[in-house]
Design a protein around this motif. Structure first.
Motif, PDB file in Angstrom:
ATOM      1  N   GLU A   1      63.076 -38.250  15.705  1.00 59.85           N
ATOM      2  CA  GLU A   1      63.230 -39.605  16.231  1.00 59.85           C
ATOM      3  C   GLU A   1      62.196 -40.567  15.666  1.00 59.85           C
ATOM      4  OE1 GLU A   1      62.785 -41.883  20.549  1.00 59.85           O
ATOM      5  OE2 GLU A   1      63.248 -39.743  20.488  1.00 59.85           O
ATOM      6  N   VAL A   2      60.946 -40.133  15.538  1.00 62.80           N
ATOM      7  CA  VAL A   2      59.872 -41.066  15.194  1.00 62.80           C
ATOM      8  C   VAL A   2      59.480 -41.055  13.721  1.00 62.80           C
ATOM      9  CG1 VAL A   2      58.949 -40.901  17.529  1.00 62.80           C
ATOM     10  CG2 VAL A   2      57.976 -39.483  15.732  1.00 62.80           C
ATOM     11  N   CYS A   3      59.772 -39.979  13.012  1.00 64.35           N
ATOM     12  CA  CYS A   3      59.331 -39.859  11.616  1.00 64.35           C
ATOM     13  C   CYS A   3      60.437 -40.325  10.677  1.00 64.35           C
ATOM     14  CB  CYS A   3      58.952 -38.407  11.316  1.00 64.35           C
ATOM     15  SG  CYS A   3      58.275 -38.165   9.656  1.00 64.35           S
ATOM     16  N   THR A   4      60.161 -41.338   9.876  1.00 65.48           N
ATOM     17  CA  THR A   4      61.164 -41.901   8.975  1.00 65.48           C
ATOM     18  C   THR A   4      61.561 -40.926   7.887  1.00 65.48           C
ATOM     19  OG1 THR A   4      60.253 -44.107   9.381  1.00 65.48           O
ATOM     20  CG2 THR A   4      61.667 -43.840   7.441  1.00 65.48           C
ATOM     21  N   ALA A   5      60.581 -40.184   7.378  1.00 68.68           N
ATOM     22  CA  ALA A   5      60.842 -39.178   6.339  1.00 68.68           C
ATOM     23  C   ALA A   5      59.715 -38.168   6.357  1.00 68.68           C
ATOM     24  CB  ALA A   5      60.954 -39.820   4.962  1.00 68.68           C
ATOM     25  N   GLY A   6      60.058 -36.904   6.228  1.00 72.53           N
ATOM     26  CA  GLY A   6      59.026 -35.877   6.209  1.00 72.53           C
ATOM     27  C   GLY A   6      59.599 -34.506   6.477  1.00 72.53           C
ATOM     28  N   TYR A   7      58.702 -33.559   6.697  1.00 72.57           N
ATOM     29  CA  TYR A   7      59.076 -32.187   7.025  1.00 72.57           C
ATOM     30  C   TYR A   7      58.250 -31.731   8.216  1.00 72.57           C
ATOM     31  CZ  TYR A   7      60.792 -32.366   2.201  1.00 72.57           C
ATOM     32  OH  TYR A   7      61.431 -32.727   1.040  1.00 72.57           O
ATOM     33  N   ALA A   8      58.714 -30.670   8.865  1.00 73.16           N
ATOM     34  CA  ALA A   8      57.950 -30.036   9.935  1.00 73.16           C
ATOM     35  C   ALA A   8      58.049 -28.531   9.758  1.00 73.16           C
ATOM     36  CB  ALA A   8      58.479 -30.450  11.300  1.00 73.16           C
ATOM     37  N   THR A   9      56.959 -27.846  10.050  1.00 71.66           N
ATOM     38  CA  THR A   9      56.909 -26.391   9.908  1.00 71.66           C
ATOM     39  C   THR A   9      56.211 -25.799  11.124  1.00 71.66           C
ATOM     40  OG1 THR A   9      54.787 -26.486   8.715  1.00 71.66           O
ATOM     41  CG2 THR A   9      56.804 -26.500   7.375  1.00 71.66           C
ATOM     42  N   PRO A  10      56.510 -24.541  11.451  1.00 70.95           N
ATOM     43  CA  PRO A  10      55.776 -23.891  12.536  1.00 70.95           C
ATOM     44  C   PRO A  10      54.349 -23.575  12.121  1.00 70.95           C
ATOM     45  CG  PRO A  10      57.282 -22.346  11.517  1.00 70.95           C
ATOM     46  CD  PRO A  10      57.541 -23.674  10.874  1.00 70.95           C
ATOM     47  N   ALA A  11      53.481 -23.470  13.104  1.00 71.97           N
ATOM     48  CA  ALA A  11      52.078 -23.105  12.851  1.00 71.97           C
ATOM     49  C   ALA A  11      51.667 -22.070  13.884  1.00 71.97           C
ATOM     50  CB  ALA A  11      51.192 -24.341  12.920  1.00 71.97           C
ATOM     51  N   GLY A  12      52.382 -20.969  13.895  1.00 71.50           N
ATOM     52  CA  GLY A  12      52.182 -19.954  14.910  1.00 71.50           C
ATOM     53  C   GLY A  12      53.166 -20.152  16.052  1.00 71.50           C
TER      54      GLY A  12
END
Length: 205
Positions: free
Chosen positions: A22-33
């Protein structure tokens, strides 16, 4: 890796993903544990840098977030946001652009970062590293991999003091630009780890 910006969020990726989309115009997300995740926004999109996004993310999720920006190996900035408000700012070299000023860091308060620990906190390591003037840090030996800059080594030691494992710390130093620019290396590094695509970003692999 030179400049990068990431956001460490103390909730699992599946819980944070709807808000990040919803808030990030462009990017990635990954788990960190199992209980953390990372956002890697495209910092070249207006209003999409880590410090601009940290407030909306924490306001929506109701948890603190830790935004990190490491600039060209010279400077590490960390901001803790809670309930949409900046709660703590650390700057390893606040007077970087003033050659006549001292190089003492500001905001080095270990207590402000305890909410981002995954286990026992090494407060001595956090304090001694984060409070050391930049001129002294060039002689450090760090747990970070060989070839990293002193600002990356500082970021590494801060997260290690908060009990994050090495593979998570490496991921916390990935930048969106490097991730989309080296898709094969990214795929190999992630392995079976999930990658969430945010906004207008292209899937890298």
């Amino acid at each position: 890796m030179t400049t990068y910006g990431t956001i460490l969020i103390p909730v699992p990726l599946e819980q944070a993903a709807p808000v990040l989309r919803e808030v990030c115009t462009a990017g990635y997300a990954t788990p960190a544990g199992p209980t953390f995740c990372l956002a890697h926004p495209d910092r070249f999109v207006d209003g999409n840098g880590v410090f601009a996004l940290a407030g909306p993310i924490t306001a929506e999720l109701g948890v603190p977030v830790l935004a990190a920006f490491q600039y060209d190996g010279d400077r590490l900035e960390l901001e803790v946001w809670r309930d949409g408000v900046l709660a703590q700012r650390y700057d390893s070299w606040p007077d970087r652009d003033d050659e006549s000023a001292n190089d003492a860091p500001s905001g080095a308060d270990p207590a402000a970062f305890l909410g981002f620990a995954t286990g026992p906190v090494d407060s001595h390591r956090f304090a001694s590293r984060s409070r050391t003037p930049r001129s002294t840090r060039r002689t450090w030996t760090s747990t970070a991999s060989r070839g990293t800059s002193w600002a990356q080594a500082l970021h590494w030691d801060v997260l290690r003091a908060l009990s994050h494992p090495d593979q998570v710390i490496r991921r916390a130093q990935w930048d969106y630009c490097h991730m989309c620019g080296a898709p094969q290396a990214l795929a190999e590094a992630l392995g079976s780890t999930e990658l969430v695509v945010l906004g207008t970003a292209d899937r890298p692999f």
